[in-house]
Enzyme design. Structure first.
Site, PDB file in Angstrom:
ATOM      1  N   HIS A 104       0.834  -1.220   0.000  1.00 14.71           N
ATOM      2  CA  HIS A 104       0.000   0.000   0.000  1.00 14.71           C
ATOM      3  C   HIS A 104       0.862   1.260   0.000  1.00 14.71           C
ATOM      4  O   HIS A 104       0.519   2.246  -0.670  1.00 14.71           O
ATOM      5  CB  HIS A 104      -0.965  -0.027   1.186  1.00 14.71           C
ATOM      6  CG  HIS A 104      -1.992  -1.119   1.080  1.00 14.71           C
ATOM      7  ND1 HIS A 104      -2.229  -2.039   2.096  1.00 14.71           N
ATOM      8  CD2 HIS A 104      -2.806  -1.475   0.053  1.00 14.71           C
ATOM      9  CE1 HIS A 104      -3.153  -2.889   1.694  1.00 14.71           C
ATOM     10  NE2 HIS A 104      -3.518  -2.592   0.470  1.00 14.71           N
ATOM     11  N   ASP A 109     -10.044  -4.039   0.601  1.00 15.34           N
ATOM     12  CA  ASP A 109      -9.635  -4.165   2.007  1.00 15.34           C
ATOM     13  C   ASP A 109      -9.427  -2.797   2.666  1.00 15.34           C
ATOM     14  O   ASP A 109      -9.315  -2.704   3.883  1.00 15.34           O
ATOM     15  CB  ASP A 109      -8.332  -4.982   2.087  1.00 15.34           C
ATOM     16  CG  ASP A 109      -7.255  -4.435   1.159  1.00 15.34           C
ATOM     17  OD1 ASP A 109      -7.005  -5.052   0.115  1.00 15.34           O
ATOM     18  OD2 ASP A 109      -6.708  -3.344   1.451  1.00 15.34           O
ATOM     19  N   GLU A 128     -15.144  -0.455  -5.988  1.00 12.80           N
ATOM     20  CA  GLU A 128     -14.938  -1.870  -5.606  1.00 12.80           C
ATOM     21  C   GLU A 128     -16.166  -2.655  -6.046  1.00 12.80           C
ATOM     22  O   GLU A 128     -17.296  -2.261  -5.767  1.00 12.80           O
ATOM     23  CB  GLU A 128     -14.740  -1.948  -4.087  1.00 12.80           C
ATOM     24  CG  GLU A 128     -14.910  -3.340  -3.484  1.00 12.80           C
ATOM     25  CD  GLU A 128     -13.974  -4.379  -4.065  1.00 12.80           C
ATOM     26  OE1 GLU A 128     -12.755  -4.139  -4.130  1.00 12.80           O
ATOM     27  OE2 GLU A 128     -14.495  -5.458  -4.481  1.00 12.80           O
ATOM     28  N   ASP A 177     -18.425  -2.252 -11.048  1.00 15.96           N
ATOM     29  CA  ASP A 177     -17.332  -2.839 -11.835  1.00 15.96           C
ATOM     30  C   ASP A 177     -16.446  -1.690 -12.317  1.00 15.96           C
ATOM     31  O   ASP A 177     -16.946  -0.739 -12.933  1.00 15.96           O
ATOM     32  CB  ASP A 177     -17.935  -3.598 -13.023  1.00 15.96           C
ATOM     33  CG  ASP A 177     -16.879  -4.334 -13.836  1.00 15.96           C
ATOM     34  OD1 ASP A 177     -17.211  -5.363 -14.436  1.00 15.96           O
ATOM     35  OD2 ASP A 177     -15.716  -3.864 -13.861  1.00 15.96           O
ATOM     36  N   ASP A 188      -5.929  -1.431  -7.921  1.00 18.31           N
ATOM     37  CA  ASP A 188      -5.586  -2.347  -6.823  1.00 18.31           C
ATOM     38  C   ASP A 188      -6.515  -3.554  -6.920  1.00 18.31           C
ATOM     39  O   ASP A 188      -7.388  -3.789  -6.081  1.00 18.31           O
ATOM     40  CB  ASP A 188      -5.781  -1.613  -5.486  1.00 18.31           C
ATOM     41  CG  ASP A 188      -5.486  -2.504  -4.285  1.00 18.31           C
ATOM     42  OD1 ASP A 188      -5.920  -2.135  -3.167  1.00 18.31           O
ATOM     43  OD2 ASP A 188      -4.854  -3.572  -4.463  1.00 18.31           O
ATOM     44  N   SER A 189      -6.326  -4.305  -8.004  1.00 13.62           N
ATOM     45  CA  SER A 189      -7.288  -5.380  -8.301  1.00 13.62           C
ATOM     46  C   SER A 189      -6.702  -6.743  -7.970  1.00 13.62           C
ATOM     47  O   SER A 189      -5.501  -6.890  -7.720  1.00 13.62           O
ATOM     48  CB  SER A 189      -7.629  -5.347  -9.795  1.00 13.62           C
ATOM     49  OG  SER A 189      -6.520  -5.852 -10.544  1.00 13.62           O
ATOM     50  N   THR A 190      -7.562  -7.731  -8.008  1.00 13.15           N
ATOM     51  CA  THR A 190      -7.097  -9.106  -7.963  1.00 13.15           C
ATOM     52  C   THR A 190      -6.401  -9.400  -9.290  1.00 13.15           C
ATOM     53  O   THR A 190      -6.306  -8.542 -10.153  1.00 13.15           O
ATOM     54  CB  THR A 190      -8.311 -10.047  -7.780  1.00 13.15           C
ATOM     55  OG1 THR A 190      -9.403  -9.565  -8.577  1.00 13.15           O
ATOM     56  CG2 THR A 190      -8.755 -10.100  -6.323  1.00 13.15           C
ATOM     57  N   ASP A 191      -5.927 -10.620  -9.423  1.00 14.62           N
ATOM     58  CA  ASP A 191      -5.192 -10.981 -10.647  1.00 14.62           C
ATOM     59  C   ASP A 191      -6.149 -11.140 -11.831  1.00 14.62           C
ATOM     60  O   ASP A 191      -7.360 -11.245 -11.637  1.00 14.62           O
ATOM     61  CB  ASP A 191      -4.391 -12.262 -10.374  1.00 14.62           C
ATOM     62  CG  ASP A 191      -3.252 -11.983  -9.381  1.00 14.62           C
ATOM     63  OD1 ASP A 191      -3.427 -12.259  -8.179  1.00 14.62           O
ATOM     64  OD2 ASP A 191      -2.230 -11.431  -9.813  1.00 14.62           O
TER      65      ASP A 191
END
Ligand code: SAM
Length: 282
Positions: A62, A86, A106, A138, A156-159
């Site tokens: 972060h 998060d 998010e 989205d 800051d996303s998931t893969d």
């Protein structure tokens, strides 16, 4: 219940973390969310069996995705975070008193709600900050219809599997460009090059026709297994990736922010790429 939680991100390499206590394990309509306590890393959150953040090492990730672009730019007032459920990225960006507003988009409200409940050491009071603008949507749809502009966009996303796949597309990156103010910066979570080389290579291949300058910088986050993680970097001003040390020192001192990883020296060093990464991104 105790046992071991196994990360299933990579096909040929698995990581297991001891789960001394499972705090939550269920599905939203988008992804499986598990929260558990580990002796080394404190509380850990996984989404679809991939480690997202841990209490012990979240500061590295972060700090490097916020203070590097904010202090390089020098005039960030409006920030857009895509993902970041998060709340750690939000909390770090809000440490800058010069930041007037952070819009966080998010896709899964469940991640936000559970992070507020189980990971207060990561999100703090960020979601209640008056400068916070939380949007549950989205990210690709948001930038596709957004008529506002931001000085900094942090992905800051998931893969790039599941809901985040669209956040690694030409369409998304072009819309991010349209939502940036002149001289704005886009930074992206782009995986660990040693194990996920095509991810950063693919992102930069898409960014280069859209931005005058696109590269990456690195930081090692222990639970993102496989060596340093790559952060995509794109702007129309190549000088921004090379902000002089004395200017970074001055801005960092003025910001009066306590950090445990970021320093101006680490900032500049993060852009010095080892041969295998330089070769990967061409
Ligand atoms: N630090 C983590 C990493 O490096 O993989 C990312 C952490 S954060 C929890 C990732 C967030 O991206 C999740 O909350 C997930 O719900 C969100 N996300 C995934 N796809 C999204 C999309 N298309 N739009 C907005 N948020 C998305």
């Amino acid at each position: 219940m105790t046992g071991w939680v196994e990360e299933k991100l990579h096909s040929g390499v698995r990581m297991r973390l001891k789960a001394e206590r499972i705090l939550y394990d269920s599905r939203t309509d988008l992804q499986r969310i598990v929260l558990f306590e580990n002796p080394q890393f404190g509380r850990v959150m996984t989404l679809d069996d991939v480690v997202q953040t841990t209490e012990r090492d979240e500061f590295i990730y972060h700090e490097m995705l916020t203070h590097v672009p904010i202090l390089a730019h020098g005039g960030v007032r409006k920030v857009l975070i895509i993902g970041g459920g998060d709340g750690g990225m939000l909390e770090e960006a809000l440490k800058h008193r010069t930041v007037e507003r952070v819009t966080m988009v998010e896709i899964d409200r469940g991640v936000v709600d559970l992070s507020r409940e189980y990971l207060p050491s990561i999100c703090g009071e960020a979601f209640d900050d008056p400068r916070t603008d939380l949007v549950i949507a989205d990210g690709v749809e948001y930038v596709g219809t957004c008529d506002r502009q931001f000085d900094l966009i942090i992905v800051d996303s998931t893969d790039p599997v599941g809901p985040a796949e669209v956040l690694f597309s030409d369409r998304f990156y072009r819309r991010c460009k349209a939502c940036l103010t002149p001289g704005g910066i886009l930074v992206t979570q782009n995986g660990v090059p040693f194990l996920q080389g095509p991810e950063i290579a693919g992102t930069l291949r898409l960014l280069r026709p859209i931005f005058a300058d696109a590269t990456c910088y690195l930081a090692s986050v222990p639970t993102y297994m496989g060596g340093p993680m790559a952060f995509g970097w794109a702007s129309d001003n190549a000088a921004l990736r090379d902000t002089p040390q004395d200017m970074l020192e001055q801005r960092f001192a003025e910001a009066r922010i306590d950090t445990r990883y970021y320093t101006p020296g680490v900032h500049r060093g993060a852009f010095a790429l080892p041969g295998y990464v330089a070769e990967l991104i061409g």
